[in-house]
Enzyme design. Structure first.
Site, mmCIF file in Angstrom:
data_model
loop_
_atom_site.group_PDB
_atom_site.id
_atom_site.type_symbol
_atom_site.label_atom_id
_atom_site.label_comp_id
_atom_site.label_asym_id
_atom_site.label_seq_id
_atom_site.Cartn_x
_atom_site.Cartn_y
_atom_site.Cartn_z
ATOM 1 N N LYS A 191 0.859 -1.175 0.000
ATOM 2 C CA LYS A 191 0.000 0.000 0.000
ATOM 3 C C LYS A 191 0.903 1.235 0.000
ATOM 4 O O LYS A 191 0.943 2.003 0.980
ATOM 5 C CB LYS A 191 -0.915 -0.016 1.242
ATOM 6 C CG LYS A 191 -2.021 -1.039 1.180
ATOM 7 C CD LYS A 191 -3.153 -0.648 0.247
ATOM 8 C CE LYS A 191 -4.002 0.465 0.844
ATOM 9 N NZ LYS A 191 -5.030 0.921 -0.150
ATOM 10 N N ASP A 224 -5.061 -3.794 -2.155
ATOM 11 C CA ASP A 224 -6.523 -3.876 -2.284
ATOM 12 C C ASP A 224 -6.917 -4.173 -3.731
ATOM 13 O O ASP A 224 -7.828 -4.968 -4.002
ATOM 14 C CB ASP A 224 -7.213 -2.600 -1.760
ATOM 15 C CG ASP A 224 -6.592 -1.313 -2.295
ATOM 16 O OD1 ASP A 224 -5.440 -1.365 -2.771
ATOM 17 O OD2 ASP A 224 -7.253 -0.259 -2.234
ATOM 18 N N ASP A 248 -1.264 -12.824 4.302
ATOM 19 C CA ASP A 248 -2.195 -13.665 5.047
ATOM 20 C C ASP A 248 -3.565 -13.639 4.360
ATOM 21 O O ASP A 248 -4.185 -14.670 4.085
ATOM 22 C CB ASP A 248 -2.299 -13.095 6.480
ATOM 23 C CG ASP A 248 -2.894 -14.070 7.455
ATOM 24 O OD1 ASP A 248 -3.274 -15.181 7.034
ATOM 25 O OD2 ASP A 248 -2.998 -13.735 8.650
ATOM 26 N N ASP A 252 -5.189 -16.577 1.471
ATOM 27 C CA ASP A 252 -6.452 -17.269 1.755
ATOM 28 C C ASP A 252 -7.442 -17.054 0.613
ATOM 29 O O ASP A 252 -8.186 -17.960 0.240
ATOM 30 C CB ASP A 252 -7.073 -16.750 3.054
ATOM 31 C CG ASP A 252 -6.692 -17.626 4.238
ATOM 32 O OD1 ASP A 252 -5.740 -18.424 4.095
ATOM 33 O OD2 ASP A 252 -7.334 -17.504 5.300
#
Ligand code: NAD
Length: 367
Positions: A191, A224, A248, A252
């Protein structure tokens, strides 16, 4: 001779570890590999047996082994214990003490399972991406990390996101090296628009790329946006490198693209010393207490972790590919465990699926 430490752990851990051992046995009988496999305790079973979830003996053996396999730890029986005694403590300690800073999670969609994904088959068919997550730094470890009392009666919680140049460089190096033996493209996700750690991450990756890896295609993507692109058009990616927290979440998300948690392996790699690559290999699923001891667990995630070990710790690319192709073959022949069962297919238990894979290994390798 490779020394392997087998940590079965809790729940379905022992069942899937048996599958891994059978596959290793096949490779030692048929492909000239020699293994010495030693068992060790970690997690709930270690707490029950020796009074702590992270026995020093296991940790020392893990550090000395050529590769470590881990089933899974945890279960409701130990949920009420203080954190220092909980099974997860064993997991965190072994990862930390082995110094495994790079977590590799492939998201690979086997053709036979493309209909099992929640995304449209054409979006996931042929998917093969690799997420490289920084595992030992960032916001999960940065200090201060505390909850304090404020004078007005509120509480204030702080986590600290910290990265140094060398931490970013070493994970980026892993990603670039892996990309070179894949499709030669790295997307670095951070980011940089909102976080100074993101700014440093982008600067460091750019500099390393220019000085050592300019042959690899590098793109930068905001984390994002990366999350969005993963469900919109995941096949645009080859290797994604990212920090501990974003990794993380993104790994997933990528895992879900492929349908079942019982299919996904992982490798956590530490420093390379000479030809030796320290590695901890484990399925991404947990101990699945709901199906433990019932011969219902899908052993494929654990078996694909063996393939990762063959590739990354033992340098046996051809053997790794043979194992992956074999799993593809077994699935295309219609064999399924209950978690990936589809109409018209043949349902097998853990042991029967393992046997089907061993049979297919022999059939494919004799061709
Ligand atoms: P889980 O991954 O154990 O199970 C989630 C669901 O997926 C369950 O319905 C389970 O039956 C199913 N599932 C998981 N692996 C499967 C397999 N190989 N074959 C077929 N079905 C499978 O996650 P959870 O239920 O959130 O956690 C259970 C325990 O595992 C908890 O104690 C948790 O802390 C622990 N855990 C451990 C690890 C690890 O050891 N690396 C990772 C995640 C969770």
């Amino acid at each position: 001779m490779y020394n392997i430490l087998a940590i079965a752990g809790d729940g379905i851990g022992p069942e899937v570890m048996d599958a891994a051992k059978s596959v290793l046995g096949w490779f030692s009988q048929n492909r000239g590999l020699a293994f010495r496999i030693e068992d060790a305790l970690l997690g709930g079973v270690a707490f029950e047996t020796v009074g702590r979830p992270d026995p020093d003996e296991t940790i020392e053996k893990a550090k000395a082994a050529d590769a470590v396999f881990l089933g899974a730890v945890g279960g409701p029986k130990w949920d009420q214990l203080p954190f220092s005694q909980r099974p997860e403590r064993g997991l965190l300690r072994i990862r930390k003490d082995m110094g495994t800073f790079a977590n590799l999670r492939p998201a690979l969609c086997f053709d036979a399972l493309k209909d099992a994904s929640t995304l449209k088959p054409e979006i996931v068919s042929g998917l093969d991406i690799l997420i490289v997550r920084e595992l030992m730094g960032g916001v999960y470890f940065g200090e201060p990390k505390e909850i304090t009392d404020l004078p007005d009666g509120q509480k204030r919680a702080v986590d600290t996101q910290v990265y140094t140049t060398s931490e970013i460089e070493r994970i980026a190096r892993v990603a670039f090296e892996l990309a070179r033996v894949r499709r030669n493209a790295v997307a670095s996700a951070e980011k940089a628009n909102a976080m100074v750690t993101g700014t440093l991450w982008r600067q460091t990756v750019t500099k390393l790329h220019a000085s050592e890896y300019s042959d690899v295609k590098l793109s930068h993507i905001l984390a994002d946006s990366c999350a969005m692109q993963l469900v919109r058009n995941p096949k645009q990616f080859d290797v994604i490198v990212t920090d501990n927290l974003f990794g993380d979440v993104l790994s997933d998300e990528a895992a879900q693209l492929t349908g079942s948690i019982g299919m996904l392996p992982s490798a956590s790699l530490g420093a390379r010393t000479g030809k030796q690559q320290l590695g901890l290999y484990e399925p991404i699923h947990g101990s699945a207490p709901d199906i433990a001891g019932k011969n219902l667990a899908n052993p494929i995630a654990m078996i694909l972790s063996v393939a990762m070990c063959l590739r990354y710790s033992f340098g046996r690319q051809t053997d790794a590919e043979l194992l992956e192709k074999t799993i593809d073959r077994v699935l295309s022949e219609g064999y399924r465990t209950s978690d990936i069962m589809q109409p018209g297919m043949t349902k097998l238990g853990t042991a029967e699926m393992t046997n089907a894979i061993l049979r297919a290994l022999s059939a494919l390798s004799s061709k």
